[in-house]
Design an enzyme around this catalytic site. Structure first.
Site, PDB file in Angstrom:
ATOM      1  N   TYR A 317       0.852  -1.189   0.000  1.00  0.00           N
ATOM      2  CA  TYR A 317       0.000   0.000   0.000  1.00  0.00           C
ATOM      3  C   TYR A 317       0.893   1.247   0.000  1.00  0.00           C
ATOM      4  CZ  TYR A 317      -4.203   2.693   1.460  1.00  0.00           C
ATOM      5  OH  TYR A 317      -5.274   3.567   1.534  1.00  0.00           O
ATOM      6  N   CYS A 318       0.686   2.126  -0.975  1.00  0.00           N
ATOM      7  CA  CYS A 318       1.370   3.416  -1.056  1.00  0.00           C
ATOM      8  C   CYS A 318       2.880   3.203  -1.084  1.00  0.00           C
ATOM      9  CB  CYS A 318       0.927   4.306   0.106  1.00  0.00           C
ATOM     10  SG  CYS A 318       1.505   6.025  -0.003  1.00  0.00           S
ATOM     11  N   VAL A 319       3.622   3.797  -0.129  1.00  0.00           N
ATOM     12  CA  VAL A 319       5.082   3.696  -0.144  1.00  0.00           C
ATOM     13  C   VAL A 319       5.543   2.256   0.005  1.00  0.00           C
ATOM     14  CG1 VAL A 319       5.229   4.147   2.336  1.00  0.00           C
ATOM     15  CG2 VAL A 319       7.206   4.566   0.916  1.00  0.00           C
ATOM     16  N   GLY A 321       4.007  -0.172  -1.381  1.00  0.00           N
ATOM     17  CA  GLY A 321       3.849  -0.708  -2.731  1.00  0.00           C
ATOM     18  C   GLY A 321       5.043  -0.350  -3.607  1.00  0.00           C
TER      19      GLY A 321
END
Length: 584
Positions: A317-319, A321
């Site tokens: 998720y986000c960073v 990812g």
């Protein structure tokens, strides 16, 4: 005489008296606007026909200013002589502006003038920025961002004397709303952070982050949580979720109705989640390599060994990812790609050429500021919280100035905003390198430009099946930026565009029946082509993801032995959500 003054001071002003002073303020504003007409005409007549080399073209700016004064006079004419004025045609965007949704802003002519004057100024100032030619796009966007932030701060809804709701509340409560609001403001100043929700409403493990599970491993960097299965059989390939370490993991486990973790468990998936440690002085030397090797790969290997499986499904998720992409590239370079059966990316970026407004915070001044704030080797999470709040200042800052400082309202319980305010500290070395090497220099998409533990990585080597989810209104990881990951992976990719933004676009359970998502089964080479041919489906995209995941491998095994937290090779250390998530 003195007694009379005291009596007048002790008597609260009437609404009519306050409205009179509001009119005085409005008239003073108009006098200044009229004074500027000649100056703008002068500037417009003196503007060069063509910009001088190296200087911005101000001719367009001057023209927009002339339009502004013209519209200002029309507005004032509607106020003093409405019978002879042109009819008002309001911008549809203004009708949806929640700052002025109360009828008092339109029913009272004085406040209607204040509202319309402010909106007129705002529109024309932003148009003026757009009209300046001769400066690069990044600089123009920085000016536009700063201008928008200033305009949001100067909204009449943020000041007691120009907000009809605050004036009415002040008279009604004899000023108690302002005293209570001052108490709220001083408390926020003391803790260095804007409060968004009732701080006493939630407790981890009691009414938030409640999915049953156990911490089965703890390292100096993370705790690994294994969740209890609720089905007799589970998918043979387990799922390891990597949340961003700039926030707490329980965004995916807010409550039983919203929890992605609980939902995934109920679908018959063995779920593991990494709970990252909030940085302290002991993590001053932690860099990105550590989050890849000592974090993600260590967690993957731990789960593989615990359940005796060849490979695992992963979510970043986000960073996290972004880091998952680096992990996959590193594994591919070492011939170990088969450790990961599939990779799902929630609003993650790998190519930062279209990274949006966050990129405006990456320059030498900001990097120097971050370094000055990180003398102990870590960055206080409140700095990042303030940065994200600035991206949506109207909703996450000024809305609370009005409601909780000026109106003195109590804070409503809201689990999402509780999570938003639960800040996490960041290792300073990692954070600075992330901003410079990825956001500023965009090295991750340059083959061999970044090395992990001495191994050069290349995204093009990633052949792992990938599910890429983006949010249509995401202001942190814009959909244009998330899309670009599809251009760098060589394996099969399913791209899904979800309604809403960075959080609500992800945390959207099927039971809520909210939003929608778009898919396109055709081979397309651009986001525009994807959108043009996309099919819209109402509701959550989670079932689509589940169908994709089980298509990778539908094999199941009994939910017993090591599939039960604490019953396999790794004994339970403590109950979920663990202790790392509670550290500040």
């Amino acid at each position: 005489m003195t007694d009379t003054i005291r009596e007048q001071a002790a008597t609260p002003p009437t609404l009519a008296e306050m409205q009179h002073w509001t009119w005085v303020l409005g008239r003073a504003q108009q006098m200044m606007l009229e004074f500027g007409i000649d100056m703008v005409k002068q500037a417009a007549s003196q503007a060069p026909a063509a910009p001088m080399p190296g200087f911005p073209d101000m001719g367009g700016f001057a023209r927009t200013q002339a339009d502004f004064w013209s519209d200002s006079l029309k507005l004032w004419q509607r106020f003093i002589a409405p019978e002879s004025a042109e009819p008002v045609i309001e911008d549809p965007r203004h009708a949806k502006d929640r700052r002025f949704s109360a009828p008092q802003w339109r029913d009272n002519p004085m406040f209607d003038l204040v509202r319309q004057s402010y909106l007129l100024i705002s529109d024309h100032l932003l148009k003026s920025v757009d009209a300046i030619d001769g400066i690069d796009a990044r600089q123009k966007e920085r000016v536009r961002f700063a201008t928008r932030g200033l305009l949001d701060a100067m909204s009449p809804s943020n000041f007691a004397l120009t907000n009809p709701l605050v004036l009415e509340k002040t008279i009604e409560t004899q000023g108690q709303n302002l005293l209570k609001g001052l108490e709220h403001m001083l408390r926020d100043i003391g803790k260095g952070q804007v409060t968004h929700t009732d701080p006493q409403a939630y407790e981890l493990g009691r009414n938030i982050a409640t999915t049953p599970g156990k911490v089965v491993k703890e390292t100096p960097l993370y705790q690994l949580i294994q969740y209890e299965p609720t089905t007799k059989h589970v998918l043979a390939a387990p799922l390891v979720i990597f949340p961003p370490w700039i926030n707490r993991f329980y965004i995916l486990d807010l409550n039983p109705e919203k929890s992605f973790i609980r939902w995934a468990v109920e679908q018959g998936i063995s779920v593991f989640v990494v709970s990252w440690k909030s940085a302290d002085a002991s993590m001053k030397d932690v860099v990105w390599d550590d989050y890849v090797v000592r974090g993600q790969i260590d967690a993957i290997d731990t789960v593989r060994d615990l359940l005796d499986v060849k490979s695992v499904h992963t979510i970043g998720y986000c960073v996290a990812g972004t880091t998952l992409a680096a992990t996959l590239a590193y594994l591919s370079a070492r011939g170990e790609a088969d450790k990961v059966k599939s990779a799902t990316f929630f609003t993650a970026q790998v190519d930062f050429s279209r990274s949006g407004e966050l990129n405006l915070f990456v320059d030498d001044e900001q990097l120097a500021l971050i370094e000055s704030l990180s003398s102990e080797g870590f960055l206080d999470g409140r700095y990042m919280a303030a940065t994200f709040n600035l991206l949506r200042g109207r909703d996450l800052i000024w809305n609370y100035v009005q409601n909780n400082y000026l109106l003195g309202q109590d804070y409503a319980p809201f689990d999402l905003l509780h999570w938003n305010g639960d800040t996490t500290n960041l290792p300073a070395k990692w954070h600075k390198a992330y901003l410079t090497e990825l956001y500023r220099d965009n090295k991750l998409v340059q083959p061999g430009a970044i090395s992990i533990a001495g191994t050069p990585i290349e995204l093009k080597r990633i052949a792992t099946p990938a599910y890429v989810q983006a949010g249509r209104e995401d202001h942190i990881a814009p959909m244009e930026s998330v899309w670009k990951i599809t251009e760098h992976l060589t394996g099969p990719v399913r791209f899904v565009l979800a309604g809403s933004g960075h959080i609500a676009g992800v945390v959207n359970p099927p039971s809520a029946g909210k939003y929608q998502y778009w898919t396109n089964e055709s081979a397309v080479e651009s986001l525009a082509a994807f959108v043009d041919g996309a099919a819209e489906t109402a509701g959550s995209w989670w079932p689509d993801w589940l169908g994709w995941l089980t298509a990778q491998s539908a094999d199941t095994v009994p939910a017993k032995g090591g599939r039960m937290p604490g019953k396999g090779k790794l004994p339970a250390i403590e109950d979920a959500p663990g202790s790392y998530v509670k550290r500040r």
